[in-house]
Write an enzyme that holds these catalytic residues in place. Structure first.
Site, PDB file in Angstrom:
ATOM      1  N   GLN A 175       0.972  -1.144  -0.070  1.00 23.93           N
ATOM      2  CA  GLN A 175      -0.027  -0.095   0.199  1.00 23.93           C
ATOM      3  C   GLN A 175       0.778   1.285  -0.144  1.00 23.93           C
ATOM      4  O   GLN A 175       0.687   2.117  -0.622  1.00 23.93           O
ATOM      5  CB  GLN A 175      -0.792  -0.098   1.154  1.00 23.93           C
ATOM      6  CG  GLN A 175      -1.957   1.219   1.314  1.00 23.93           C
ATOM      7  CD  GLN A 175      -2.478   1.430   2.438  1.00 23.93           C
ATOM      8  OE1 GLN A 175      -2.150   0.802   3.423  1.00 23.93           O
ATOM      9  NE2 GLN A 175      -3.506   2.102   2.457  1.00 23.93           N
ATOM     10  N   LEU A 176       1.803   1.157   0.744  1.00 25.68           N
ATOM     11  CA  LEU A 176       2.745   2.631   1.039  1.00 25.68           C
ATOM     12  C   LEU A 176       3.757   2.417  -0.151  1.00 25.68           C
ATOM     13  O   LEU A 176       3.760   3.591  -0.707  1.00 25.68           O
ATOM     14  CB  LEU A 176       3.315   2.674   2.363  1.00 25.68           C
ATOM     15  CG  LEU A 176       4.223   3.566   2.443  1.00 25.68           C
ATOM     16  CD1 LEU A 176       3.303   5.027   2.734  1.00 25.68           C
ATOM     17  CD2 LEU A 176       5.164   3.662   3.915  1.00 25.68           C
TER      18      LEU A 176
ATOM     19  N   TYR B 125       2.399  -9.031  15.113  1.00 25.70           N
ATOM     20  CA  TYR B 125       2.830  -7.900  14.414  1.00 25.70           C
ATOM     21  C   TYR B 125       3.437  -6.838  15.114  1.00 25.70           C
ATOM     22  O   TYR B 125       4.602  -6.111  15.168  1.00 25.70           O
ATOM     23  CB  TYR B 125       1.635  -7.427  13.399  1.00 25.70           C
ATOM     24  CG  TYR B 125       1.803  -6.171  12.691  1.00 25.70           C
ATOM     25  CD1 TYR B 125       2.902  -6.243  11.839  1.00 25.70           C
ATOM     26  CD2 TYR B 125       0.981  -5.036  12.862  1.00 25.70           C
ATOM     27  CE1 TYR B 125       3.086  -4.653  11.083  1.00 25.70           C
ATOM     28  CE2 TYR B 125       1.437  -3.882  12.427  1.00 25.70           C
ATOM     29  CZ  TYR B 125       2.105  -3.580  11.349  1.00 25.70           C
ATOM     30  OH  TYR B 125       2.313  -2.442  10.866  1.00 25.70           O
TER      31      TYR B 125
HETATM   32  C1  AKB Z   1      -2.526  -2.625  10.366  1.00 25.28           C
HETATM   33  O1  AKB Z   1      -3.628  -2.358  10.647  1.00 25.28           O
HETATM   34  O2  AKB Z   1      -1.755  -3.622  10.632  1.00 25.28           O
HETATM   35  C2  AKB Z   1      -1.723  -1.370   9.769  1.00 25.28           C
HETATM   36  C3  AKB Z   1      -0.901  -0.624  10.930  1.00 25.28           C
HETATM   37  C4  AKB Z   1      -1.815   0.103  11.762  1.00 25.28           C
HETATM   38  O3  AKB Z   1       0.269  -0.932  11.036  1.00 25.28           O
HETATM   39  N1  AKB Z   1      -2.345  -0.588   8.910  1.00 25.28           N
END
Ligand code: AKB
Length: 321
Positions: A13-14, A141
């Site tokens: 996306q980026l 994440y």
């Molecule tokens: C996500 O939703 O995982 C990303 C973020 C906020 O890092 N867009």
């Protein structure tokens, strides 16, 4: 002297939006886009297939091209990351450690590492989270980004590698699709509205999250990367703020332009992720250290997104006619 720039995750996306901006700024031949997937249809310019978890391939490319700056955008995001946590950890950490180590040993001068609001979680003040908050992330994440920020600081303090980082909120743009994040609803909702369709939202109507418009996110990235070294005082990661809103807020803003637009709410597992993220974040250090100031509020985001998506829909329907 212009930098020679390598971008990982350039098809994301980026990256899709950042690569042309970097080419405009530093020269088309000086910017090498890389990704694990082949270039997107219509993409032009220098491109190499690269899996950044493969240290040797990364090293060969960096050495062969004389790369002086790396933007390491490749990562598995919050929602997709939960589908296979250990794989997410390995991809996100191995690729970062390879980027840092190759940069240190091959003379790369500057590295950009995107972090995220996902680093926050339990025990943080989620009403307006300070830059130097406790970090107790609840997704793999978020855990990988929190660890990555500390590795970035470690490489700066131990080896003098100039790593710079931003904690991005959800990014909203019309040019590219997000992939596998918890904030993706805030892009999808505009596509449904512009297509004249109702939107089924995977978050609850009142879930407020920090967001930023793509142009602001790109500008912040370049402002950070081009700031004088002495002004970079945070070597983990800077909170970056645009504006904050909930699905109900964005629906209402869209309805000011498209009164018939409808949203239904069907929260799924992403609601639990969002519940542990901030409502808003305090980006005071970014404002003080290198002069950050966002330009887009919710109404401006809405107007710009709908304008662009409606124009695209019209152009597509003319081609079909
Ligand atoms: C996500 O939703 O995982 C990303 C973020 C906020 O890092 N867009």
């Amino acid at each position: 002297m212009l930098p020679t720039v390598l971008i990982t995750g350039a098809n994301g996306q980026l990256g899709t939006v950042l690569v042309p901006v970097l080419r405009e700024r530093y020269g088309h031949d000086n910017v090498i886009a890389t990704d694990i997937r082949p270039p997107l249809a219509g993409a032009t310019g220098r491109f190499s297939l690269l899996d950044a978890t493969d240290e040797e391939s990364l090293r060969q490319l960096v050495r062969g091209e004389g790369v002086t700056q790396i933007y390491h955008l490749g990562a598995i995001l919050s929602a997709n990351g939960e589908l296979n946590p250990l794989h997410t950890w390995r991809v996100n950490m191995d690729s970062l450690l390879n980027v840092l180590e190759v940069s240190r040993t091959e003379g790369v001068e500057r590295v950009f590492y995107p972090s995220s609001i996902a680093v926050f979680g339990h025990h943080a003040d989620l009403s307006c989270t300070p830059n130097h908050s406790v970090l107790n992330p609840t997704t793999v994440y978020g855990i990988s980004k929190a660890a990555g920020e500390n590795w970035a600081q470690y490489y700066f303090e131990r080896y003098g590698l100039d790593v710079r980082s931003l904690r991005y909120p959800g990014i909203i743009g019309h040019q590219s699709a997000p992939g596998g994040g918890t904030t993706d609803y805030a892009v999808e909702i505009f596509h449904s509205a512009a297509a004249g369709q109702p939107y089924s939202c995977f978050l609850q109507s009142d879930t407020t999250l920090p967001m930023i418009y793509m142009d602001d996110a790109i500008r912040a990235t370049l402002e950070l990367m081009e700031a004088p070294t002495a002004s970079i005082k945070v070597r983990t990661s800077y909170n970056l703020s645009g504006c904050s809103f909930s699905p109900a807020d964005v629906a209402e803003a869209i309805q000011k332009i498209l009164p018939d637009f409808e949203v239904r709410y069907a929260p799924d597992f992403r609601q639990n992720i969002a519940a542990d993220w901030p409502d808003r974040i305090d980006d005071g250090p970014a404002r003080n250290d290198w002069g950050w100031k966002p330009a887009y509020d919710l109404d401006r985001i809405c107007a710009t997104m709908l304008d662009n998506l409606l124009q695209r829909a019209e152009a597509n329907s003319e081609v079909k006619d």
